[in-house]
Write an enzyme that holds these catalytic residues in place. Sequence first.
Site, PDB file in Angstrom:
ATOM      1  N   CYS A 111       1.019  -1.052   0.103  1.00  0.00           N
ATOM      2  CA  CYS A 111       0.155  -0.181  -0.224  1.00  0.00           C
ATOM      3  C   CYS A 111       0.918   1.341  -0.077  1.00  0.00           C
ATOM      4  O   CYS A 111       0.246   2.508  -0.193  1.00  0.00           O
ATOM      5  CB  CYS A 111      -1.098  -0.012   1.354  1.00  0.00           C
ATOM      6  SG  CYS A 111      -1.958  -1.366   1.101  1.00  0.00           S
ATOM      7  N   HIS A 251      -3.311   7.073   3.057  1.00  0.00           N
ATOM      8  CA  HIS A 251      -3.734   5.642   2.668  1.00  0.00           C
ATOM      9  C   HIS A 251      -5.213   5.135   3.167  1.00  0.00           C
ATOM     10  O   HIS A 251      -5.289   5.393   4.311  1.00  0.00           O
ATOM     11  CB  HIS A 251      -2.629   4.633   2.871  1.00  0.00           C
ATOM     12  CG  HIS A 251      -3.398   3.209   2.594  1.00  0.00           C
ATOM     13  ND1 HIS A 251      -3.863   2.951   1.400  1.00  0.00           N
ATOM     14  CD2 HIS A 251      -3.065   2.069   3.323  1.00  0.00           C
ATOM     15  CE1 HIS A 251      -3.979   1.475   1.389  1.00  0.00           C
ATOM     16  NE2 HIS A 251      -3.603   1.062   2.528  1.00  0.00           N
ATOM     17  N   ASN A 281     -10.130  -0.492   0.715  1.00  0.00           N
ATOM     18  CA  ASN A 281      -8.494  -0.209   0.611  1.00  0.00           C
ATOM     19  C   ASN A 281      -8.227  -0.964  -1.002  1.00  0.00           C
ATOM     20  O   ASN A 281      -8.286  -1.945  -1.124  1.00  0.00           O
ATOM     21  CB  ASN A 281      -8.040  -1.119   1.737  1.00  0.00           C
ATOM     22  CG  ASN A 281      -6.368  -1.262   1.686  1.00  0.00           C
ATOM     23  OD1 ASN A 281      -6.063  -0.795   0.647  1.00  0.00           O
ATOM     24  ND2 ASN A 281      -5.845  -1.414   2.540  1.00  0.00           N
TER      25      ASN A 281
HETATM   26  N1  ACO Z   1     -17.802  -9.101  10.736  1.00  0.00           N
HETATM   27  C1  ACO Z   1     -18.272  -9.266  11.764  1.00  0.00           C
HETATM   28  N2  ACO Z   1     -17.353  -9.683  12.715  1.00  0.00           N
HETATM   29  C2  ACO Z   1     -16.000  -9.756  12.386  1.00  0.00           C
HETATM   30  C3  ACO Z   1     -15.517  -9.298  11.325  1.00  0.00           C
HETATM   31  C4  ACO Z   1     -16.477  -9.180  10.157  1.00  0.00           C
HETATM   32  N3  ACO Z   1     -16.247  -8.949   8.853  1.00  0.00           N
HETATM   33  N4  ACO Z   1     -14.253  -9.573  11.495  1.00  0.00           N
HETATM   34  C5  ACO Z   1     -13.887  -9.910  12.424  1.00  0.00           C
HETATM   35  N5  ACO Z   1     -15.016 -10.052  13.368  1.00  0.00           N
HETATM   36  C6  ACO Z   1     -15.131 -10.227  14.769  1.00  0.00           C
HETATM   37  C7  ACO Z   1     -14.006 -10.881  15.527  1.00  0.00           C
HETATM   38  O1  ACO Z   1     -14.090 -12.142  15.007  1.00  0.00           O
HETATM   39  C8  ACO Z   1     -14.040 -10.761  16.474  1.00  0.00           C
HETATM   40  O2  ACO Z   1     -14.851 -11.264  17.410  1.00  0.00           O
HETATM   41  P1  ACO Z   1     -14.741 -11.889  18.987  1.00  0.00           P
HETATM   42  O3  ACO Z   1     -14.513 -10.527  19.718  1.00  0.00           O
HETATM   43  O4  ACO Z   1     -15.930 -12.382  18.919  1.00  0.00           O
HETATM   44  O5  ACO Z   1     -13.609 -12.612  18.779  1.00  0.00           O
HETATM   45  C9  ACO Z   1     -14.210  -9.245  16.608  1.00  0.00           C
HETATM   46  O6  ACO Z   1     -15.029  -9.057  15.473  1.00  0.00           O
HETATM   47  C10 ACO Z   1     -13.348  -8.102  16.825  1.00  0.00           C
HETATM   48  O7  ACO Z   1     -12.331  -8.681  15.601  1.00  0.00           O
HETATM   49  P2  ACO Z   1     -10.934  -7.712  15.461  1.00  0.00           P
HETATM   50  O8  ACO Z   1     -10.149  -8.586  14.485  1.00  0.00           O
HETATM   51  O9  ACO Z   1     -10.249  -7.607  16.958  1.00  0.00           O
HETATM   52  O10 ACO Z   1     -11.360  -6.224  14.992  1.00  0.00           O
HETATM   53  P3  ACO Z   1     -11.012  -5.005  14.677  1.00  0.00           P
HETATM   54  O11 ACO Z   1     -11.400  -4.091  15.470  1.00  0.00           O
HETATM   55  O12 ACO Z   1      -9.196  -5.096  14.814  1.00  0.00           O
HETATM   56  O13 ACO Z   1     -11.176  -4.677  13.126  1.00  0.00           O
HETATM   57  C11 ACO Z   1      -9.841  -4.796  11.236  1.00  0.00           C
HETATM   58  C12 ACO Z   1     -10.529  -5.787  12.104  1.00  0.00           C
HETATM   59  C13 ACO Z   1     -10.964  -4.094  10.416  1.00  0.00           C
HETATM   60  C14 ACO Z   1      -9.353  -5.698  10.004  1.00  0.00           C
HETATM   61  C15 ACO Z   1      -8.888  -3.856  11.723  1.00  0.00           C
HETATM   62  O14 ACO Z   1      -8.028  -4.483  12.583  1.00  0.00           O
HETATM   63  C16 ACO Z   1      -8.056  -3.022  10.683  1.00  0.00           C
HETATM   64  O15 ACO Z   1      -8.203  -2.307   9.875  1.00  0.00           O
HETATM   65  N6  ACO Z   1      -6.798  -3.301  10.915  1.00  0.00           N
HETATM   66  C17 ACO Z   1      -5.900  -2.483   9.624  1.00  0.00           C
HETATM   67  C18 ACO Z   1      -5.883  -3.437   8.571  1.00  0.00           C
HETATM   68  C19 ACO Z   1      -4.904  -3.005   7.314  1.00  0.00           C
HETATM   69  O16 ACO Z   1      -4.923  -1.732   7.302  1.00  0.00           O
HETATM   70  N7  ACO Z   1      -4.579  -3.707   6.367  1.00  0.00           N
HETATM   71  C20 ACO Z   1      -3.898  -3.370   5.335  1.00  0.00           C
HETATM   72  C21 ACO Z   1      -2.725  -2.962   5.370  1.00  0.00           C
HETATM   73  S1  ACO Z   1      -2.015  -2.146   3.965  1.00  0.00           S
HETATM   74  C22 ACO Z   1      -1.350  -3.272   2.690  1.00  0.00           C
HETATM   75  O17 ACO Z   1      -0.244  -3.349   2.573  1.00  0.00           O
HETATM   76  C23 ACO Z   1      -2.299  -4.104   1.986  1.00  0.00           C
END
Ligand code: ACO
Length: 324
Positions: A111, A251, A281
Amino acid sequence: MKAYIKKIANYIPKNIITNEKLSETLDTNHEWIASRTGISQRYRSGKEETSLSMALHAINNLNIIEDDIKNIDAIIVATSTKQHPSPSTATLIQNSLEIKNCITLDLSAACSGYIYSINTATTLIESGQCETVLVVSSEKYSDIINWEDRGTAILFGDGCNATLLEKTNDDNKGIISIDLGSEEHASLLLVKNGGSISPITESNIDDNGHYVQMIGSEIFKHAIFFFSQSIKNILSKSSLTINDIDLIIPHQANIRIMKSLAKSMDVSMDKIFVNIQNYGNTSAASIGIALSEAIEQGKIKEGDNVVLAAFGAGLTWGSTLIKF
Ligand code: ACO
Protein backbone atom coordinates in the site's frame (compact mmCIF):
# COMPACT_ATOMS: atom_id res chain seq x y z
CA MET A 1 14.98 21.33 -10.96
CA LYS A 2 11.85 19.78 -9.43
CA ALA A 3 9.13 17.27 -10.35
CA TYR A 4 5.45 18.24 -10.40
CA ILE A 5 2.20 16.45 -11.13
CA LYS A 6 1.07 17.48 -14.60
CA LYS A 7 -1.95 15.19 -14.97
CA ILE A 8 -3.76 12.64 -12.82
CA ALA A 9 -6.72 10.33 -13.51
CA ASN A 10 -8.41 7.18 -12.21
CA TYR A 11 -10.04 4.09 -13.60
CA ILE A 12 -12.56 2.36 -11.35
CA PRO A 13 -14.19 -0.91 -12.43
CA LYS A 14 -17.98 -0.94 -12.83
CA ASN A 15 -19.00 -3.73 -10.46
CA ILE A 16 -20.01 -2.38 -7.00
CA ILE A 17 -19.90 -4.80 -4.06
CA THR A 18 -21.87 -3.35 -1.15
CA ASN A 19 -21.52 -4.49 2.45
CA GLU A 20 -25.02 -5.93 2.16
CA LYS A 21 -23.92 -8.01 -0.84
CA LEU A 22 -20.92 -9.39 1.12
CA SER A 23 -23.22 -10.24 4.02
CA GLU A 24 -25.12 -12.65 1.74
CA THR A 25 -22.13 -15.03 1.68
CA LEU A 26 -20.07 -14.04 4.76
CA ASP A 27 -20.87 -14.02 8.48
CA THR A 28 -20.78 -10.20 8.67
CA ASN A 29 -23.10 -7.20 8.34
CA HIS A 30 -23.11 -3.58 7.14
CA GLU A 31 -23.12 -2.13 10.68
CA TRP A 32 -19.99 -4.05 11.71
CA ILE A 33 -18.07 -3.23 8.52
CA ALA A 34 -19.09 0.45 8.42
CA SER A 35 -18.41 1.09 12.11
CA ARG A 36 -15.09 -0.84 12.30
CA THR A 37 -13.66 0.26 8.94
CA GLY A 38 -15.69 3.14 7.44
CA ILE A 39 -16.29 1.09 4.26
CA SER A 40 -19.74 0.93 2.67
CA GLN A 41 -18.81 -0.48 -0.72
CA ARG A 42 -15.88 -1.43 -2.91
CA TYR A 43 -15.44 -2.18 -6.63
CA ARG A 44 -14.52 -5.51 -8.14
CA SER A 45 -13.10 -5.75 -11.64
CA GLY A 46 -14.55 -8.13 -14.20
CA LYS A 47 -13.02 -11.54 -14.98
CA GLU A 48 -11.43 -10.24 -18.16
CA GLU A 49 -10.03 -7.10 -16.47
CA THR A 50 -6.42 -7.10 -15.24
CA SER A 51 -3.98 -4.67 -13.65
CA LEU A 52 -2.77 -3.92 -17.21
CA SER A 53 -6.20 -3.31 -18.75
CA MET A 54 -7.15 -1.05 -15.82
CA ALA A 55 -3.84 0.81 -16.24
CA LEU A 56 -4.55 1.46 -19.92
CA HIS A 57 -8.02 2.83 -19.07
CA ALA A 58 -6.55 5.15 -16.41
CA ILE A 59 -3.84 6.36 -18.83
CA ASN A 60 -6.54 6.99 -21.44
CA ASN A 61 -8.43 9.05 -18.83
CA LEU A 62 -5.38 11.32 -18.48
CA ASN A 63 -6.34 12.72 -21.91
CA ILE A 64 -2.75 13.29 -22.89
CA ILE A 65 -1.76 14.07 -26.42
CA GLU A 66 0.37 11.76 -28.58
CA ASP A 67 3.43 14.00 -28.11
CA ASP A 68 3.21 13.67 -24.30
CA ILE A 69 3.09 9.89 -24.65
CA LYS A 70 6.14 9.87 -26.95
CA ASN A 71 8.00 11.99 -24.39
CA ILE A 72 7.55 9.53 -21.50
CA ASP A 73 11.05 8.61 -20.32
CA ALA A 74 10.04 6.13 -17.61
CA ILE A 75 7.01 4.08 -16.56
CA ILE A 76 6.73 2.90 -12.95
CA VAL A 77 3.93 0.54 -11.95
CA ALA A 78 3.10 0.15 -8.26
CA THR A 79 1.23 -3.11 -7.79
CA SER A 80 1.00 -6.33 -5.81
CA THR A 81 -1.17 -7.86 -8.54
CA LYS A 82 0.99 -7.56 -11.64
CA GLN A 83 -0.09 -8.93 -15.01
CA HIS A 84 2.60 -11.69 -15.15
CA PRO A 85 5.56 -12.56 -12.90
CA SER A 86 7.65 -11.51 -15.92
CA PRO A 87 7.99 -9.24 -17.87
CA SER A 88 6.99 -6.22 -15.84
CA THR A 89 3.55 -4.68 -16.27
CA ALA A 90 5.38 -1.40 -16.96
CA THR A 91 6.96 -2.99 -20.04
CA LEU A 92 3.55 -4.18 -21.23
CA ILE A 93 2.24 -0.61 -20.84
CA GLN A 94 5.21 0.66 -22.86
CA ASN A 95 4.37 -1.86 -25.61
CA SER A 96 0.70 -0.86 -25.61
CA LEU A 97 1.55 2.86 -25.81
CA GLU A 98 4.09 2.09 -28.57
CA ILE A 99 6.85 4.02 -26.83
CA LYS A 100 10.11 3.12 -28.55
CA ASN A 101 12.50 3.35 -25.61
CA CYS A 102 11.97 4.18 -21.96
CA ILE A 103 12.83 2.95 -18.46
CA THR A 104 10.22 0.45 -17.19
CA LEU A 105 9.87 -1.06 -13.75
CA ASP A 106 7.28 -2.58 -11.42
CA LEU A 107 7.58 -1.54 -7.81
CA SER A 108 6.47 -3.75 -4.93
CA ALA A 109 5.80 -1.82 -1.72
CA ALA A 110 2.20 -2.93 -1.09
CA CYS A 111 0.00 0.00 0.00
CA SER A 112 3.02 2.33 0.14
CA GLY A 113 3.62 1.66 -3.57
CA TYR A 114 2.26 5.03 -4.76
CA ILE A 115 4.52 7.04 -2.43
CA TYR A 116 7.55 4.86 -3.23
CA SER A 117 6.84 5.34 -6.96
CA ILE A 118 6.38 9.10 -6.69
CA ASN A 119 9.73 9.18 -4.89
CA THR A 120 11.42 7.12 -7.61
CA ALA A 121 9.90 9.32 -10.32
CA THR A 122 11.00 12.47 -8.50
CA THR A 123 14.56 11.14 -8.12
CA LEU A 124 14.73 10.26 -11.83
CA ILE A 125 13.57 13.77 -12.73
CA GLU A 126 15.67 15.69 -10.19
CA SER A 127 18.81 13.76 -11.20
CA GLY A 128 18.28 14.80 -14.82
CA GLN A 129 17.86 11.21 -16.05
CA CYS A 130 14.24 11.81 -17.09
CA GLU A 131 11.95 14.73 -17.89
CA THR A 132 8.61 12.91 -17.93
CA VAL A 133 7.65 9.91 -15.80
CA LEU A 134 4.36 7.99 -15.78
CA VAL A 135 3.42 6.42 -12.43
CA VAL A 136 0.61 3.87 -12.53
CA SER A 137 -0.80 2.22 -9.41
CA SER A 138 -3.09 -0.61 -10.42
CA GLU A 139 -4.53 -3.29 -8.15
CA LYS A 140 -6.78 -6.27 -8.66
CA TYR A 141 -6.86 -7.47 -5.05
CA SER A 142 -10.04 -9.41 -5.77
CA ASP A 143 -7.74 -12.09 -7.28
CA ILE A 144 -5.65 -12.53 -4.12
CA ILE A 145 -8.45 -12.25 -1.54
CA ASN A 146 -10.03 -15.30 0.02
CA TRP A 147 -13.70 -14.37 -0.40
CA GLU A 148 -14.56 -16.78 2.44
CA ASP A 149 -12.33 -14.89 4.95
CA ARG A 150 -14.38 -12.09 6.53
CA GLY A 151 -11.23 -10.62 8.08
CA THR A 152 -9.87 -9.57 4.66
CA ALA A 153 -12.73 -9.86 2.12
CA ILE A 154 -14.52 -6.85 3.59
CA LEU A 155 -11.50 -4.55 3.34
CA PHE A 156 -10.07 -4.58 -0.16
CA GLY A 157 -11.25 -3.25 -3.53
CA ASP A 158 -9.93 -2.99 -7.09
CA GLY A 159 -8.93 0.25 -8.82
CA CYS A 160 -6.26 2.17 -10.67
CA ASN A 161 -4.63 5.60 -10.84
CA ALA A 162 -2.32 7.12 -13.43
CA THR A 163 -0.14 10.15 -12.58
CA LEU A 164 2.08 11.98 -15.06
CA LEU A 165 5.05 13.81 -13.54
CA GLU A 166 7.18 16.31 -15.40
CA LYS A 167 10.21 18.45 -14.64
CA THR A 168 9.70 22.07 -13.73
CA ASN A 169 12.06 24.96 -13.07
CA ASP A 170 9.39 26.64 -10.96
CA ASP A 171 10.70 26.49 -7.38
CA ASN A 172 7.27 27.30 -5.98
CA LYS A 173 5.49 24.08 -6.94
CA GLY A 174 5.98 20.34 -7.09
CA ILE A 175 7.27 17.53 -4.90
CA ILE A 176 8.98 19.29 -1.98
CA SER A 177 10.15 16.35 0.12
CA ILE A 178 9.72 12.64 0.73
CA ASP A 179 10.13 10.33 3.71
CA LEU A 180 10.29 6.54 3.19
CA GLY A 181 10.96 3.56 5.44
CA SER A 182 10.36 -0.08 6.23
CA GLU A 183 10.61 -2.26 9.32
CA GLU A 184 10.58 -6.05 9.43
CA HIS A 185 7.02 -7.20 10.19
CA ALA A 186 6.55 -9.43 7.15
CA SER A 187 4.28 -11.94 8.88
CA LEU A 188 1.59 -9.34 9.60
CA LEU A 189 0.47 -9.19 5.98
CA LEU A 190 1.64 -11.95 3.73
CA VAL A 191 0.81 -13.78 0.51
CA LYS A 192 2.77 -16.93 1.35
CA ASN A 193 2.60 -18.93 -1.86
CA GLY A 194 3.25 -18.04 -5.48
CA GLY A 195 6.86 -16.87 -5.14
CA SER A 196 10.15 -18.75 -5.48
CA ILE A 197 10.08 -20.24 -1.96
CA SER A 198 6.67 -21.78 -2.43
CA PRO A 199 5.28 -21.84 -5.95
CA ILE A 200 1.58 -22.63 -6.22
CA THR A 201 1.19 -26.38 -6.75
CA GLU A 202 -1.63 -28.91 -6.70
CA SER A 203 -0.53 -29.96 -3.22
CA ASN A 204 -0.62 -26.47 -1.62
CA ILE A 205 -3.52 -24.88 -3.50
CA ASP A 206 -5.99 -25.96 -0.80
CA ASP A 207 -4.16 -24.30 2.12
CA ASN A 208 -5.15 -20.84 0.80
CA GLY A 209 -1.53 -19.60 1.05
CA HIS A 210 -1.95 -17.85 -2.30
CA TYR A 211 -4.39 -15.43 -0.65
CA VAL A 212 -3.66 -12.39 1.54
CA GLN A 213 -3.22 -13.42 5.19
CA MET A 214 -3.33 -10.57 7.66
CA ILE A 215 -3.15 -9.91 11.41
CA GLY A 216 -5.30 -6.80 11.21
CA SER A 217 -5.20 -5.68 14.84
CA GLU A 218 -1.35 -5.65 14.88
CA ILE A 219 -1.17 -3.72 11.62
CA PHE A 220 -3.65 -1.27 13.08
CA LYS A 221 -1.32 -0.42 16.00
CA HIS A 222 1.82 -0.08 13.86
CA ALA A 223 -0.01 1.93 11.17
CA ILE A 224 -0.91 4.81 13.48
CA PHE A 225 2.68 5.08 14.75
CA PHE A 226 4.34 4.92 11.30
CA PHE A 227 1.80 7.31 9.76
CA SER A 228 2.28 10.07 12.30
CA GLN A 229 6.06 9.50 12.57
CA SER A 230 6.47 9.82 8.80
CA ILE A 231 4.38 12.99 8.62
CA LYS A 232 6.41 14.50 11.47
CA ASN A 233 9.64 13.58 9.60
CA ILE A 234 8.46 15.27 6.44
CA LEU A 235 7.37 18.41 8.25
CA SER A 236 10.73 18.65 9.95
CA LYS A 237 12.59 18.05 6.65
CA SER A 238 10.56 20.89 5.07
CA SER A 239 10.80 23.22 8.12
CA LEU A 240 6.98 23.40 8.26
CA THR A 241 4.44 22.77 11.01
CA ILE A 242 1.16 20.90 10.71
CA ASN A 243 -0.59 24.32 10.58
CA ASP A 244 1.14 24.98 7.23
CA ILE A 245 -0.53 21.88 5.72
CA ASP A 246 -3.82 22.41 3.90
CA LEU A 247 -4.79 18.77 3.30
CA ILE A 248 -3.54 15.32 4.36
CA ILE A 249 -4.37 12.41 2.05
CA PRO A 250 -3.70 9.19 3.97
CA HIS A 251 -3.78 5.65 2.65
CA GLN A 252 -7.41 4.57 2.86
CA ALA A 253 -7.20 1.43 5.02
CA ASN A 254 -9.55 2.12 7.92
CA ILE A 255 -11.44 5.26 9.02
CA ARG A 256 -10.45 4.54 12.64
CA ILE A 257 -6.76 4.63 11.68
CA MET A 258 -7.35 7.99 9.94
CA LYS A 259 -9.20 9.37 12.99
CA SER A 260 -6.38 8.23 15.28
CA LEU A 261 -3.91 9.88 12.93
CA ALA A 262 -5.86 13.17 13.11
CA LYS A 263 -5.87 12.92 16.91
CA SER A 264 -2.17 12.18 17.17
CA MET A 265 -1.33 15.08 14.82
CA ASP A 266 -3.83 17.34 16.62
CA VAL A 267 -5.67 18.25 13.39
CA SER A 268 -9.39 18.28 12.63
CA MET A 269 -10.83 15.58 10.34
CA ASP A 270 -11.64 18.44 7.89
CA LYS A 271 -7.94 18.38 7.01
CA ILE A 272 -7.99 14.63 6.25
CA PHE A 273 -9.31 13.50 2.87
CA VAL A 274 -11.48 10.38 3.17
CA ASN A 275 -13.06 8.31 0.40
CA ILE A 276 -12.72 4.83 1.93
CA GLN A 277 -16.52 4.57 2.17
CA ASN A 278 -16.71 4.20 -1.64
CA TYR A 279 -13.64 2.13 -2.51
CA GLY A 280 -12.37 0.21 0.51
CA ASN A 281 -8.62 -0.34 0.55
CA THR A 282 -7.27 -0.35 -3.03
CA SER A 283 -3.72 -0.90 -1.76
CA ALA A 284 -1.09 0.84 -3.96
CA ALA A 285 -3.85 2.66 -5.89
CA SER A 286 -5.56 4.17 -2.83
CA ILE A 287 -3.63 7.45 -2.44
CA GLY A 288 -3.52 8.19 -6.17
CA ILE A 289 -7.28 7.60 -6.44
CA ALA A 290 -7.88 9.85 -3.41
CA LEU A 291 -5.56 12.61 -4.70
CA SER A 292 -7.27 12.62 -8.09
CA GLU A 293 -10.71 12.87 -6.43
CA ALA A 294 -9.57 15.62 -4.06
CA ILE A 295 -8.39 17.69 -7.06
CA GLU A 296 -11.60 16.95 -8.98
CA GLN A 297 -13.72 18.00 -5.97
CA GLY A 298 -11.87 21.33 -5.73
CA LYS A 299 -10.38 20.44 -2.33
CA ILE A 300 -6.87 21.48 -3.49
CA LYS A 301 -6.11 25.04 -4.63
CA GLU A 302 -3.04 26.51 -6.24
CA GLY A 303 -0.40 27.15 -3.57
CA ASP A 304 -1.76 24.50 -1.17
CA ASN A 305 0.62 22.27 0.78
CA VAL A 306 -0.64 18.69 0.58
CA VAL A 307 0.81 15.70 2.45
CA LEU A 308 0.29 12.17 1.11
CA ALA A 309 0.94 9.43 3.68
CA ALA A 310 1.02 5.65 3.40
CA PHE A 311 1.74 2.42 5.24
CA GLY A 312 1.58 -1.10 3.91
CA ALA A 313 2.78 -4.69 4.05
CA GLY A 314 6.43 -5.03 5.00
CA LEU A 315 5.73 -2.95 6.97
CA THR A 316 6.59 -0.13 4.62
CA TRP A 317 5.62 3.50 5.07
CA GLY A 318 6.17 6.86 3.47
CA SER A 319 4.93 10.40 2.97
CA THR A 320 5.29 13.11 0.38
CA LEU A 321 4.83 16.87 0.63
CA ILE A 322 3.54 18.50 -2.56
CA LYS A 323 3.04 22.20 -3.24
CA PHE A 324 0.29 22.73 -5.83
N1 ACO B 1 -17.76 -9.06 10.48
C1 ACO B 1 -18.20 -9.31 11.75
N2 ACO B 1 -17.36 -9.59 12.77
C2 ACO B 1 -16.05 -9.66 12.50
C3 ACO B 1 -15.52 -9.43 11.20
C4 ACO B 1 -16.43 -9.13 10.18
N3 ACO B 1 -16.05 -8.87 8.91
N4 ACO B 1 -14.17 -9.56 11.27
C5 ACO B 1 -13.86 -9.86 12.54
N5 ACO B 1 -14.98 -9.92 13.28
C6 ACO B 1 -15.11 -10.21 14.72
C7 ACO B 1 -13.93 -11.02 15.23
O1 ACO B 1 -14.13 -12.41 15.06
C8 ACO B 1 -13.91 -10.62 16.70
O2 ACO B 1 -14.91 -11.33 17.38
P1 ACO B 1 -14.69 -11.85 18.90
O3 ACO B 1 -14.51 -10.58 19.70
O4 ACO B 1 -15.95 -12.59 19.18
O5 ACO B 1 -13.46 -12.69 18.85
C9 ACO B 1 -14.35 -9.15 16.68
O6 ACO B 1 -15.06 -8.97 15.43
C10 ACO B 1 -13.18 -8.18 16.75
O7 ACO B 1 -12.19 -8.59 15.79
P2 ACO B 1 -10.87 -7.78 15.56
O8 ACO B 1 -10.06 -8.48 14.52
O9 ACO B 1 -10.23 -7.49 16.90
O10 ACO B 1 -11.47 -6.43 14.96
P3 ACO B 1 -10.77 -5.05 14.76
O11 ACO B 1 -11.52 -4.00 15.50
O12 ACO B 1 -9.27 -5.12 14.94
O13 ACO B 1 -11.05 -4.77 13.21
C11 ACO B 1 -9.88 -4.81 11.13
C12 ACO B 1 -10.51 -5.63 12.25
C13 ACO B 1 -10.99 -4.00 10.48
C14 ACO B 1 -9.25 -5.74 10.12
C15 ACO B 1 -8.83 -3.85 11.74
O14 ACO B 1 -7.95 -4.58 12.58
C16 ACO B 1 -8.00 -3.16 10.69
O15 ACO B 1 -8.50 -2.41 9.88
N6 ACO B 1 -6.67 -3.35 10.70
C17 ACO B 1 -5.78 -2.73 9.76
C18 ACO B 1 -5.72 -3.58 8.55
C19 ACO B 1 -5.02 -2.90 7.42
O16 ACO B 1 -4.86 -1.71 7.40
N7 ACO B 1 -4.63 -3.70 6.45
C20 ACO B 1 -4.07 -3.23 5.27
C21 ACO B 1 -2.62 -3.00 5.38
S1 ACO B 1 -2.07 -2.14 3.98
C22 ACO B 1 -1.45 -3.21 2.79
O17 ACO B 1 -0.29 -3.29 2.62
C23 ACO B 1 -2.36 -4.00 1.94
